[in-house]
Scaffold this motif. Structure first.
Motif, PDB file in Angstrom:
ATOM      1  N   GLY A  92     -33.979  -6.477   1.030  1.00 10.61           N
ATOM      2  CA  GLY A  92     -33.181  -7.687   1.143  1.00 10.61           C
ATOM      3  C   GLY A  92     -33.835  -8.963   0.686  1.00 10.61           C
ATOM      4  N   SER A 149     -28.973  -6.544  -3.373  1.00 10.66           N
ATOM      5  CA  SER A 149     -28.547  -5.634  -2.319  1.00 10.66           C
ATOM      6  C   SER A 149     -28.425  -6.384  -1.001  1.00 10.66           C
ATOM      7  CB  SER A 149     -29.557  -4.490  -2.173  1.00 10.66           C
ATOM      8  OG  SER A 149     -29.231  -3.672  -1.070  1.00 10.66           O
ATOM      9  N   PRO A 150     -27.340  -6.180  -0.264  1.00  5.54           N
ATOM     10  CA  PRO A 150     -27.190  -6.886   1.016  1.00  5.54           C
ATOM     11  C   PRO A 150     -28.014  -6.305   2.149  1.00  5.54           C
ATOM     12  CG  PRO A 150     -25.313  -5.449   0.655  1.00  5.54           C
ATOM     13  CD  PRO A 150     -26.160  -5.341  -0.584  1.00  5.54           C
ATOM     14  N   SER A 152     -30.849  -5.315   4.765  1.00  6.10           N
ATOM     15  CA  SER A 152     -31.909  -6.140   5.347  1.00  6.10           C
ATOM     16  C   SER A 152     -32.791  -5.277   6.239  1.00  6.10           C
ATOM     17  CB  SER A 152     -31.303  -7.287   6.161  1.00  6.10           C
ATOM     18  OG  SER A 152     -32.306  -8.027   6.825  1.00  6.10           O
ATOM     19  N   ASP A 192     -27.386  -0.161   1.774  1.00  2.94           N
ATOM     20  CA  ASP A 192     -26.291  -0.605   0.927  1.00  2.94           C
ATOM     21  C   ASP A 192     -25.325   0.541   0.681  1.00  2.94           C
ATOM     22  OD1 ASP A 192     -27.694   0.987  -0.821  1.00  2.94           O
ATOM     23  OD2 ASP A 192     -28.560  -0.683  -1.938  1.00  2.94           O
ATOM     24  N   ALA A 199     -25.122  -3.840   6.368  1.00  6.93           N
ATOM     25  CA  ALA A 199     -26.339  -4.463   5.847  1.00  6.93           C
ATOM     26  C   ALA A 199     -27.441  -4.566   6.878  1.00  6.93           C
ATOM     27  CB  ALA A 199     -26.011  -5.860   5.304  1.00  6.93           C
ATOM     28  N   HIS A 200     -27.139  -4.266   8.146  1.00  7.36           N
ATOM     29  CA  HIS A 200     -28.146  -4.440   9.190  1.00  7.36           C
ATOM     30  C   HIS A 200     -28.401  -3.174  10.010  1.00  7.36           C
ATOM     31  CE1 HIS A 200     -28.535  -8.850   8.811  1.00  7.36           C
ATOM     32  NE2 HIS A 200     -27.278  -8.791   8.431  1.00  7.36           N
ATOM     33  N   SER A 242     -32.401 -16.656   6.134  1.00  4.63           N
ATOM     34  CA  SER A 242     -31.751 -16.069   4.960  1.00  4.63           C
ATOM     35  C   SER A 242     -31.337 -17.169   3.999  1.00  4.63           C
ATOM     36  CB  SER A 242     -30.529 -15.253   5.387  1.00  4.63           C
ATOM     37  OG  SER A 242     -29.640 -16.047   6.158  1.00  4.63           O
ATOM     38  N   LYS A 276     -28.996 -16.581   1.454  1.00  2.83           N
ATOM     39  CA  LYS A 276     -27.685 -16.322   0.879  1.00  2.83           C
ATOM     40  C   LYS A 276     -26.735 -17.471   1.208  1.00  2.83           C
ATOM     41  CE  LYS A 276     -23.974 -12.915   0.632  1.00  2.83           C
ATOM     42  NZ  LYS A 276     -23.462 -11.614   1.127  1.00  2.83           N
ATOM     43  N   GLY A 334     -33.243 -12.399   2.466  1.00  3.32           N
ATOM     44  CA  GLY A 334     -31.815 -12.180   2.639  1.00  3.32           C
ATOM     45  C   GLY A 334     -30.946 -12.886   1.629  1.00  3.32           C
ATOM     46  N   ASN A 350     -39.551  -7.687  -1.997  1.00  4.60           N
ATOM     47  CA  ASN A 350     -39.573  -6.464  -1.198  1.00  4.60           C
ATOM     48  C   ASN A 350     -40.944  -5.799  -1.265  1.00  4.60           C
ATOM     49  OD1 ASN A 350     -36.901  -6.746  -0.454  1.00  4.60           O
ATOM     50  ND2 ASN A 350     -36.127  -5.472  -2.110  1.00  4.60           N
TER      51      ASN A 350
END
Length: 997
Positions: A9, A14-15, A17, A36, A65-66, A243, A245, A770, A807
């Protein structure tokens, strides 16, 4: 020490995390288990390497995503279920329904076994190398297994500090505290505050400060003080993980109301044409906001008899495989929602209670049925117009019907769920429309794979190659809908097939290899050895009447075996067959025979494990889960256990009980042979309010025109294959003529929220994850230029305290502090005068710092004591000790002592009293109002008292008091002086004055 490593993330489209936090003492905290829509098991390799060293796991949101990888980790990683996991109650309940929906909707969620792993298994078994093109699937977890996995999570509440328990293979946590705060993005979404020593870490990934219809805003600001200050627990952390985003997204002018009206305005033109509107959404989190909005909009339209809205003739559906359980959980968790939801529920209950009273109209009493209908309350999620659909056949009937329809369907990504199938069915009709509710990443995929559906539509929406349709909204402003004009859309489909021939052989070789690996891990970890060691010790300590066991030689051998086993357990080494003897049947997996010919004593008897009775000082230990009521088991396990406890699937190498496997196979065969029935997950056995065959909808009032959805028998069976299976991919192309629109229902922070809150939080170090690379870089640049992140004590500039890791990259975000240990002399300690400030003892002191050895300090303390006689008697012994220590260098310790008389007078004139404390303007406002003064907030951070005195609090915490208005005839000078000095006196009373010197 604080090291942060994003596993997934960070600067990625990719969403998913996943974040790893490493603290002092080897404590490792994993936050989130995101995945994902590809469900690629190779993306979990980094997580798998860290599992043997994890202390605790925290979950933030009930979204794919979590936590999409949670069930996969529990089923396929042996040590994962031994790690304590913490989350809020809504995340546990909604996450359970989410994963049940995912595994029942797409075979890709079962994950493809990597070709490299299959090749290693074939090589280890000595057979021909496996075909790398095989896409063999792992066995997916059942609904019962998913429910059992989520029952392992420890539920937490907001704003309650908790000291978690570490895993069995983790070092001590040393006072680690975790606290959950409302994140606002989803129901039960969490901002985590982690306190460990001097490290104060705030983990805030995907939050929303704006209040919505169902969810309240994030718990950053203190609403009691006007909302201008961050709450004390989240203020000035040593590190903030945030995050990025949405950092480039500007907020919509008009706020939430404009967003809701825009969605309804987009639906109305399609309803006039008799088309279908598809709104992709998730299955358990953000769908609550959309379902609440549409249901209440339909209620308002139907209650207005003078309005001829096209929404009155439009049918509303919510399609998801497990939506019934999701809505049941939502109705039971209204206290986690916005306070307006609670007020609405109370108002409905009061109105229903008043309507239950029997009334007489024109001398005629109402019938009991009319009274019952009048007294029935409608809660926020008791749907009257929204119909819940869980079956594919029902979705097809809805699509093939007539009239305007609005369908909420899972999932947002359009890669699995009913939204993918509905889009394929309605794409060719230009009167239909799809409304995207979230942003997608880049649409470009790999060379050998087509682009994703959602990302392709998002790219078309921004390209606008075929033109844009402008429609007028209710407020007179125009909104855009993008034409597609017959563009070809290529996507990938997947199908699950059973294994045959060589494919089945490769799968069996893989299972055998995994069984050996897990057995070796169990032996090396020693987890399975302790039980057998206890059994041997118990067997050796029990007395027997047999003559062979009374032999001292045999008893000594048993004791030696027990001691050897205990030693092997402590040293974590393997046990040989000579040491184990007959116990090899219990201790070593895969061993079922033992040669007893020529053996004596215990070696002739089949080993038996006698369970110990666990007791404490109060008697036998009680397991509370054995005494739960049926409804309590429903809350914990998410399923109805009144008809029996669901069995768990045996792990690799685990022995089954007699009749266990046969009963399961028999039950499965019975279910498979029942005609015209559908196997449902255990969570839907009771109380489901979805569309059923031959039944009317409980909350949706499915009657009349909607009966064609459920007419006839439904012989649909779930697509989950019980045995070994593989997945086959194929490419499909369709022509798209529908319109594409976009309304932001992601519920995430925007540029304004980030720019406003990060300076108020005042973190020492900022870590951005994120989000994509562009959003992360833009936010980092803005924070380095505008956000006042203070430089550390070592003189590093502020821009070095903003981190943007990728990452797998580890950043050191430890607190920059220097600690010295100073010893206080006995004379100085006697003169300290402590003052109590909010439960803390505070004292100021002025002393002289000197360097003393340990012997000098002990000598000085002993001379000042009253035990001089004992010193004289021990002088000879101490003299010998001094001679011994004279050869070595003395250890010097900094000691703070009383000031000499020559320096005390000069220091006393310089010392000033100190004011200790943090006075909040909200508390000062209450104090002034209680004493009869008029106090109100004016502007941001300004408290106006009696219209004359203004009190402000600067960013550094300094209180500024300004007086004015002397020229006004309404306020005499005496009144001004009284207000001004009263405010100063109350400010001083709120602080502790510590005298100097």
């Amino acid at each position: 020490m604080f090291n942060f490593t994003p596993l997934l993330g960070a600067q990625s489209s990719s969403p998913a995390s996943q974040s790893l936090l490493e603290l002092d003492g080897g404590v490792k905290v994993l936050i989130d288990l995101g995945w994902d829509e590809d469900f690629d098991v190779s993306k979990l390799k980094a997580l798998e390497r860290h599992i043997p060293n994890l202390s605790i796991i925290l979950l933030t949101h009930a979204t794919p995503a979590h936590l999409a990888a949670f069930a996969h980790c529990c089923k396929n990683f042996p040590l994962f279920t031994q790690i304590p996991i913490y989350a809020t109650t809504p995340v546990i309940s909604l996450g359970r329904t989410l994963l049940q929906d995912i595994y029942s909707s797409t075979p890709l969620a079962s994950t493809i076994i990597p070709s490299s792993t299959l090749a290693e298994s074939s090589y280890a078994s000595g057979s021909i190398a496996a075909d790398k093109s095989l896409n063999l699937l792992l066995q997916p977890p059942t609904s019962e297994e998913i429910a059992s996995y989520f029952s392992l999570i420890h539920p937490l509440k907001y704003s309650q500090p908790h000291e978690p328990l570490p895993s069995s293979f983790s070092p001590p946590l040393n006072g680690l505290k975790i606290t959950a705060y409302n994140a606002g993005h989803t129901l039960g979404g969490t901002i985590w505050h982690i306190q460990h020593g001097m490290e104060s870490i705030v983990y805030a990934v995907h939050w929303n400060q704006v209040r919505e219809n169902v969810l309240g805003g994030a718990a950053w600001l203190d609403t009691s003080g006007g909302g201008a200050e961050v709450i004390e627990q989240l203020r000035k952390p040593t590190a903030l993980v945030c995050s990025s985003k949405g950092a480039e997204k500007n907020p919509l002018a008009g706020g939430r109301k404009k967003r809701d009206d825009l969605l309804l305005d987009m639906i109305k033109p399609v309803a006039v044409k008799g088309g279908i509107v598809l709104i992709p959404s998730d299955t358990s989190a953000r769908v609550l906001e959309l379902a609440y909005l549409l249901e209440h909009a339909w209620r308002r339209e139907h209650s207005n008899n003078n309005n001829e809205s096209p929404l009155k003739s439009t049918k509303l559906y919510l399609a998801s495989r497990n939506v019934g359980a999701t809505m049941r959980y939502a109705r039971s968790m209204l206290e986690w929602m916005d306070e307006n939801i609670v007020r609405e529920l109370e108002a409905d209950e009061n109105a229903a209670a008043s309507n239950r009273q029997p009334k007489r109209t024109e001398g005629k009493q109402n019938t009991g049925r009319e009274t019952q209908n009048a007294g029935k309350s409608e809660g926020p999620f008791d749907f009257r117009h929204l119909k819940l659909v869980e079956r594919r056949s029902q979705v097809q009937k809805i699509i093939s019907g007539k009239g305007p329809r609005v369908i909420l369907a899972s999932d947002t990504s359009l890669e699995w769920g009913f939204s993918r199938e509905i889009l394929r069915s309605i794409a060719s009709d230009p009167s239909n429309m799809v409304i995207l509710t979230d942003e997608y990443g880049n649409a470009s995929g790999d060379d050998d794979q087509p682009s994703k559906l959602g990302k392709t539509l998002w790219e078309w929406y921004h390209e606008r190659r075929d033109g844009v349709a402008l429609e007028s909204g209710s407020d007179g402003q125009n909104f855009e809908q993008v034409y597609t004009d017959g563009r070809e859309l290529t996507y990938r489909t997947s199908e699950r097939l059973a294994l045959e021939g060589k494919e089945l052989l490769s799968y069996q070789q893989y299972l055998a290899t995994q069984r050996r690996l897990q057995n070796s891990m169990a032996m090396s970890s020693g987890a399975g050895l302790e039980t057998a060691a206890d059994a041997i010790e118990d067997a050796s300590s029990t007395s027997s009447s047999s003559s062979e066991e009374s032999d001292p030689e045999r008893q000594g051998k048993a004791l030696n075996t027990s001691a050897a086993v205990a030693h092997m357990n402590r040293s974590k080494t393997g046990l040989t067959k000579n040491i184990l003897g007959i116990n090899v049947i219990l201790r070593q997996p895969g061993v079922y025979d033992y040669d007893v010919r020529g053996k004596k004593g215990r070696e002739q008897i089949f080993p038996f494990v006698s369970k110990r009775r666990r007791t404490d000082d109060f008697g036998d230990l009680i397991r509370p889960e054995e005494y739960l009521r049926a409804e309590e088991r429903d809350d914990i396990d998410g399923q109805d256990l009144r008809d029996g406890v669901p069995g768990k699937q045996a792990k690799f190498g685990q022995k089954r009980k007699w009749g266990e496997s046969g009963s399961r196979n028999e039950n499965s065969r019975k279910e498979a042979n029942v005609p015209n029935k559908r196997r449902r997950p255990a969570s839907d056995l009771k109380g489901s309010d979805t569309i059923r065959d031959g039944e009317s909808h409980v909350n949706g009032h499915l009657e009349g025109d909607d009966m064609e959805v459920t007419d006839g028998s439904d012989s649909e069976v779930e697509d989950i294959a019980i045995g070994p299976s593989k997945i086959i991919f194929s490419q499909t192309s369709i022509k798209v003529n529908l319109r594409i629109a976009y309304v932001d229902f992601s519920g995430l922070h925007d540029q304004r929220s980030l720019s406003m809150l990060i300076p108020l939080i005042q973190p020492r170090k900022l870590i951005l994850v994120g989000g994509g690379t562009a959003a992360t870089t833009a936010l980092a640049t803005e924070c380095r230029q505008k956000v006042a992140i203070s430089p550390n004590e070592s003189g590093k500039p502020a821009h070095d305290n903003v981190y943007t890791p990728t990452n797998g990259q580890t950043v050191d975000a430890s607190v920059d502090t220097n600690v010295w240990t100073v010893k206080l002399s006995t004379d100085l300690v006697r003169r300290l005068k402590w003052q109590n400030v909010r439960g803390l003892g505070i004292v100021t002191l002025t002393g002289h710092l000197t360097a003393m050895t340990v012997q000098d300090q002990e000598a000085k303390d002993s001379i000042n004591s009253k035990r001089r006689k004992l010193i004289k008697k021990d002088s000879e012994e101490s003299a010998i000790d001094k001679v011994d220590t004279a050869d070595s260098l003395p250890e010097v310790t900094p000691v703070l002592d009383v000031l000499p008389a020559s320096m005390a007078a000069a220091t006393r004139s310089i010392a000033q009293p100190l004011h200790v404390g943090d006075l909040r303007l909200a508390d000062l406002r209450k104090i002034m109002q209680s004493t009869g003064h008029n106090a109100e907030f004016r502007g941001e951070g300004t408290l106006l008292i009696d219209g004359l005195v203004a009190v402000r609090k600067s960013a550094t915490g300094k209180i500024e008091i300004e007086g004015g208005g002397l020229g006004l005839s309404d306020y005499p000078v005496r009144s001004y002086e009284g207000s001004f000095y009263t405010v100063k006196r109350k400010v001083y009373e709120g602080l502790a004055v510590i005298a100097g010197g």
